[in-house]
Scaffold this motif. Structure first.
Motif, PDB file in Angstrom:
ATOM      1  N   VAL A  48       0.841  -1.200   0.000  1.00  0.00           N
ATOM      2  CA  VAL A  48       0.000   0.000   0.000  1.00  0.00           C
ATOM      3  C   VAL A  48       0.874   1.248   0.000  1.00  0.00           C
ATOM      4  N   ALA A  59      -1.837   4.666   6.559  1.00  0.00           N
ATOM      5  CA  ALA A  59      -2.379   3.710   5.605  1.00  0.00           C
ATOM      6  C   ALA A  59      -3.674   3.184   6.209  1.00  0.00           C
ATOM      7  N   VAL A  73      -6.785  -4.238   4.663  1.00  0.00           N
ATOM      8  CA  VAL A  73      -6.658  -3.215   3.633  1.00  0.00           C
ATOM      9  C   VAL A  73      -7.767  -3.417   2.604  1.00  0.00           C
ATOM     10  N   ASP A  77      -7.257  -0.006  -2.196  1.00  0.00           N
ATOM     11  CA  ASP A  77      -5.996   0.539  -1.696  1.00  0.00           C
ATOM     12  C   ASP A  77      -4.805  -0.395  -1.926  1.00  0.00           C
ATOM     13  N   ARG A  78      -5.056  -1.600  -2.379  1.00  0.00           N
ATOM     14  CA  ARG A  78      -3.979  -2.576  -2.598  1.00  0.00           C
ATOM     15  C   ARG A  78      -3.240  -2.289  -3.897  1.00  0.00           C
TER      16      ARG A  78
END
Length: 129
Positions: A48, A59, A73, A77-78
């Protein structure tokens, strides 16, 4: 030749992950934040990009909404990456696309123990200039 070191402009860095393949489940691969959590491959990490906010790097690793909480996550957002095992327990990891300048991290994909628990996970950070 000048005394300064040139900046590497390669925005597709390579990383090397090393896991103790010989002692699966032994102490060397158990994270203190997750009892008996064995880490065997880079697939158990997420890449990220950090966001800069008020002098901090952040993050997003979960969300809380009126309908409930999610840990981990979010898919959006990956950053995709590939990995290949170069020998037992040793992996070469490469982002799927060049990374723009910024600060990034590999975060271990360990969920929280519930919505009231603090989530403590290992983070390995780096910068791209």
């Amino acid at each position: 030749m000048s005394g300064s070191t040139p900046i590497d402009t390669n925005a597709t860095p390579k990383f090397y992950f090393f896991f103790d393949d010989e002692s699966k489940g032994q102490e060397s691969n158990i994270w203190p934040s997750g009892a008996n959590t064995f880490v065997a491959s880079p697939a158990e990490f997420t890449l990220v990009e950090f966001e800069s906010r008020k002098g901090r790097r952040e993050a997003r690793a979960g969300s809380l909404k009126i309908a409930g909480a999610k840990s981990g996550v979010m898919d959006k957002d990956r950053i995709p990456f590939s990995s290949k095992e170069v020998r037992p327990g040793h992996y070469e990891v490469t982002p799927a696309a060049p990374l723009p300048p910024g600060e990034y991290c590999f975060i271990f994909s360990l969920g929280a123990g519930g919505t009231n628990s603090a989530m403590t996970v290992p983070i390995f950070d780096f910068s791209v200039r």
